[in-house]
Write a protein that holds these residues in place. Structure first.
Motif, PDB file in Angstrom:
ATOM      1  N   UNK A  76       0.825  -1.235  -0.013  1.00  0.00           N
ATOM      2  CA  UNK A  76       0.091  -0.131  -0.035  1.00  0.00           C
ATOM      3  C   UNK A  76       0.639   1.364  -0.067  1.00  0.00           C
ATOM      4  N   UNK A  77       2.122   1.187  -0.701  1.00  0.00           N
ATOM      5  CA  UNK A  77       2.921   2.317  -0.311  1.00  0.00           C
ATOM      6  C   UNK A  77       3.663   2.948  -1.823  1.00  0.00           C
ATOM      7  N   UNK A  78       4.258   3.781  -1.730  1.00  0.00           N
ATOM      8  CA  UNK A  78       5.069   4.209  -2.899  1.00  0.00           C
ATOM      9  C   UNK A  78       6.376   3.616  -3.047  1.00  0.00           C
ATOM     10  N   UNK A 127      -4.016  -0.669   6.235  1.00  0.00           N
ATOM     11  CA  UNK A 127      -3.976   0.092   7.267  1.00  0.00           C
ATOM     12  C   UNK A 127      -2.822   1.214   6.976  1.00  0.00           C
ATOM     13  N   UNK A 128      -2.077   1.685   7.835  1.00  0.00           N
ATOM     14  CA  UNK A 128      -0.748   2.606   7.769  1.00  0.00           C
ATOM     15  C   UNK A 128      -0.065   2.383   6.494  1.00  0.00           C
ATOM     16  N   UNK A 129       0.322   3.248   5.779  1.00  0.00           N
ATOM     17  CA  UNK A 129       1.455   3.006   4.784  1.00  0.00           C
ATOM     18  C   UNK A 129       2.572   2.717   5.543  1.00  0.00           C
ATOM     19  N   UNK A 130       3.632   2.247   4.599  1.00  0.00           N
ATOM     20  CA  UNK A 130       4.982   1.999   5.193  1.00  0.00           C
ATOM     21  C   UNK A 130       6.070   3.034   4.750  1.00  0.00           C
ATOM     22  N   UNK A 131       5.730   4.311   4.595  1.00  0.00           N
ATOM     23  CA  UNK A 131       6.538   5.405   4.240  1.00  0.00           C
ATOM     24  C   UNK A 131       7.503   5.728   5.513  1.00  0.00           C
ATOM     25  N   UNK A 132       6.667   5.907   6.697  1.00  0.00           N
ATOM     26  CA  UNK A 132       7.499   6.269   8.058  1.00  0.00           C
ATOM     27  C   UNK A 132       8.313   4.943   8.233  1.00  0.00           C
ATOM     28  N   UNK A 133       9.547   5.091   8.970  1.00  0.00           N
ATOM     29  CA  UNK A 133      10.260   3.961   9.317  1.00  0.00           C
ATOM     30  C   UNK A 133       9.395   3.233  10.384  1.00  0.00           C
ATOM     31  N   UNK A 134       8.890   4.118  11.365  1.00  0.00           N
ATOM     32  CA  UNK A 134       8.154   3.410  12.568  1.00  0.00           C
ATOM     33  C   UNK A 134       6.835   2.711  11.930  1.00  0.00           C
ATOM     34  N   UNK A 135       6.410   3.001  10.785  1.00  0.00           N
ATOM     35  CA  UNK A 135       5.347   2.481  10.643  1.00  0.00           C
ATOM     36  C   UNK A 135       5.401   1.083   9.689  1.00  0.00           C
ATOM     37  N   UNK A 136       6.424   1.288   8.872  1.00  0.00           N
ATOM     38  CA  UNK A 136       7.221   0.019   8.176  1.00  0.00           C
ATOM     39  C   UNK A 136       7.686  -1.032   8.944  1.00  0.00           C
ATOM     40  N   UNK A 137       8.659  -0.581  10.201  1.00  0.00           N
ATOM     41  CA  UNK A 137       9.046  -1.704  10.981  1.00  0.00           C
ATOM     42  C   UNK A 137       8.384  -1.890  12.387  1.00  0.00           C
ATOM     43  N   UNK A 138       7.653  -0.918  12.741  1.00  0.00           N
ATOM     44  CA  UNK A 138       7.283  -0.976  14.043  1.00  0.00           C
ATOM     45  C   UNK A 138       5.743  -0.870  13.986  1.00  0.00           C
ATOM     46  N   UNK A 175       2.239  -7.243   9.162  1.00  0.00           N
ATOM     47  CA  UNK A 175       1.890  -6.428   8.051  1.00  0.00           C
ATOM     48  C   UNK A 175       0.705  -7.060   7.148  1.00  0.00           C
ATOM     49  N   UNK A 176       0.797  -6.377   6.069  1.00  0.00           N
ATOM     50  CA  UNK A 176      -0.365  -6.734   5.035  1.00  0.00           C
ATOM     51  C   UNK A 176       0.189  -7.753   4.170  1.00  0.00           C
ATOM     52  N   UNK A 177      -1.004  -8.138   3.307  1.00  0.00           N
ATOM     53  CA  UNK A 177      -0.625  -9.065   2.320  1.00  0.00           C
ATOM     54  C   UNK A 177      -1.289 -10.705   2.786  1.00  0.00           C
ATOM     55  N   UNK A 178      -1.783 -11.275   1.856  1.00  0.00           N
ATOM     56  CA  UNK A 178      -2.524 -12.526   2.539  1.00  0.00           C
ATOM     57  C   UNK A 178      -1.745 -13.622   3.083  1.00  0.00           C
ATOM     58  N   UNK A 179      -0.503 -13.878   2.632  1.00  0.00           N
ATOM     59  CA  UNK A 179       0.414 -15.024   3.410  1.00  0.00           C
ATOM     60  C   UNK A 179       0.988 -14.253   4.603  1.00  0.00           C
ATOM     61  N   UNK A 180       1.251 -13.076   4.729  1.00  0.00           N
ATOM     62  CA  UNK A 180       1.655 -12.312   5.929  1.00  0.00           C
ATOM     63  C   UNK A 180       0.809 -12.345   7.031  1.00  0.00           C
ATOM     64  N   UNK A 181      -0.565 -11.903   6.589  1.00  0.00           N
ATOM     65  CA  UNK A 181      -1.554 -11.849   7.654  1.00  0.00           C
ATOM     66  C   UNK A 181      -2.054 -13.096   8.237  1.00  0.00           C
ATOM     67  N   UNK A 182      -1.919 -14.470   7.241  1.00  0.00           N
ATOM     68  CA  UNK A 182      -1.970 -15.637   7.572  1.00  0.00           C
ATOM     69  C   UNK A 182      -0.922 -16.234   8.701  1.00  0.00           C
TER      70      UNK A 182
END
Length: 491
Positions: free
Chosen positions: A193-195, A436-447, A469-476
């Motif tokens: 969900x990010x750039x 949910x949140x984008x992964x642009x900020x380091x805190x949102x990507x890793x924390x 985080x997101x994505x069907x295998x990751x959420x599973x």
């Protein structure tokens, strides 16, 4: 044995249900929609069927593992078909690049435009494999229940080795110079969900999943995975109720005591797992005074990930020119992401993804191609407004596809449009954002938000908006990991 209530029947909630029920817990799952699987939702328009949710399946071992941990055989429930050459990428200059998990085929594709890029491909595969191995070893298996879990020295070292300060776009430019190849690889940022111009290079490991491990399709539709999870959960004693909304999470003496259903019925439980978008569901289900670590203002501060504008189009007859996965790129990718995030508006010239699963499996759409057409969309405005007229934007997408020689209008048998408003209303997604949140900020990507409430005992979280985080295998995977931690703590 303790009783667990799971709110929401997405893949994470179903994975938790299977794991906990098999371990002997009393599991009751409540899903407000008529289907189980969350965004992995079946859509039927006459004889045309579509997967609304993830059309691209990776990490097949994750889905199989949910079934096989119970002693069952995954192949008795669903069949995963490998797609070696899986995605055709189309560009404005008339060229194409076919993505494949066959390294020799990929190198040959890349060499058609740049011999130097092709020579760099083995080095690229080696590095994305390293990034994936770091994630698999240190990040994926973890569940975070408090800030202390983030202080692991080994986790910290792994994060520093995973290129957290570099952007995806910059990383890809280390290996490739062809702008079309860079654009095709940059699209992997949208899987979270990010750039690509802001997301950390760590997420280049997504490229590993498709270009090394491979892409799969579930025969009969990817919704078969959710149906399998539900069947195995019930076989192990879990009670799964659809069409049942939870109105409130009940809290007593600092811990959960159960839930209140929409009709007013109160159901007691020892533990509650919230399998829903944390940024919207937590504030809706728990009074703000009971969650001082997560006030409403904190949820509002996050930058939302992208959403989606979707058209499900059934064509009269099959379109052999369209492969299973197709991407038609815009002429200015950087501007497209600036539109989505900086300006919170729809791009005038969007990149268009088309899934045509009938190319691989004609049984899901016997009368013609079943096109799932997706365009990246900005999240809804803060006051919940949709920024475009859906019908006008649909026509703009059809015009764009015609510029690539793909004619939709004259071949239409059935169609339906889905907007971010539908995603918000149907799946409870915060502002209609997919992840949910984008992964642009380091805190949102890793924390990302942890998997347990620091304020309310025995209240747990799993969704694309929380770790991992997101994505069907990751959420599973996250749902199974959370269940395993609960088993260790409470059995």
């Amino acid at each position: 044995m303790k009783k667990v209530i799971i709110i929401g029947g997405g893949l994470g909630g179903l994975a938790s249900a299977v794991t906990l029920a098999h371990a002997g817990f009393q599991v009751h799952l409540y899903e407000q929609n008529a289907h189980l699987g969350g965004k992995l939702m079946p859509v039927s328009l006459g004889s045309y069927t579509f997967d609304f949710g993830p059309n691209t399946i990776t990490m097949p071992h994750v889905f199989k593992g949910i079934i096989e941990q119970t002693g069952e055989r995954a192949e008795d429930y669903f069949e995963l078909l490998p797609l070696r050459s899986h995605t055709r990428n189309y560009f404005q200059d008339g060229s194409t690049i076919d993505f494949s998990s066959d390294p020799e085929k990929m190198a040959a594709e890349i060499a058609r435009s740049s011999a130097a890029d092709a020579a760099n491909y083995p080095k690229f595969l080696k590095e994305i494999s390293r990034l994936y191995t770091l994630s698999e070893r240190y990040f994926f298996p973890a569940t975070f229940q408090s800030w202390r879990d983030y202080l692991s020295p080994s986790l910290g070292r792994a994060l520093l080795q995973a290129r957290p300060a570099e952007t995806l776009d910059h990383f890809f430019k280390r290996y490739f110079s062809n702008p079309n190849m860079l654009q095709a690889l940059g699209r992997y940022a949208t899987y979270i969900g990010s750039s690509p111009y802001k997301a950390p290079a760590t997420f280049a490991m997504i490229a590993y999943l498709e270009l090394v491990e491979g892409v799969y399709y579930t025969k009969g539709g990817n919704v078969r995975i959710a149906e399998a999870f539900a069947a195995v959960a019930r076989k192990n004693g879990a009670v799964l109720q659809t069409g049942t909304a939870v109105e409130r999470i009940l809290v007593d003496n600092g811990g959960v005591s159960g839930v209140e259903l929409a009709g007013g019925e109160k159901v007691v439980a020892d533990l509650v797992i919230l399998n829903g978008d944390l940024l919207s569901a937590y504030p809706e289900l728990v009074d703000e005074k009971l969650r001082p670590s997560f006030p409403d203002a904190k949820a509002a501060r996050f930058e939302p990930s992208i959403s989606a504008f979707v058209i499900t189009a059934g064509l009269i007859g099959h379109a052999p020119e369209l492969k299973h996965h197709n991407v038609f790129f815009s002429g200015d990718y950087r501007q497209e992401f600036a539109d989505l995030f900086a300006h919170q508006r729809y791009s005038d010239e969007p990149t268009v993804y088309i899934s045509n699963s009938s190319f691989t499996d004609p049984s899901v759409s016997p009368d013609g191609s079943n096109l799932f057409i997706l365009v990246n969309a900005p999240a809804l405005t803060k006051d919940g407004q949709l920024q475009i007229d859906p019908e006008q934007y649909k026509e703009r997408i059809y015009d764009f596809l015609e510029s690539y020689g793909v004619e939709i209008r004259s071949r239409l048998a059935v169609e339906k449009v889905f907007t971010p408003s539908f995603i918000k209303e149907t799946f409870g997604s915060w502002r209609g954002a997919l992840y949910g949140p984008s992964s642009h900020r380091k805190a949102d990507a890793f924390l990302r938000p942890a998997n347990a409430s620091p304020d309310i005992a025995n209240l747990y979280f799993i969704s694309g908006s929380t770790h991992p985080g997101g994505g069907s295998p990751i959420v599973t995977m996250g749902g199974q990991n959370l269940a395993k931690r609960i088993i260790k703590q409470h059995k």
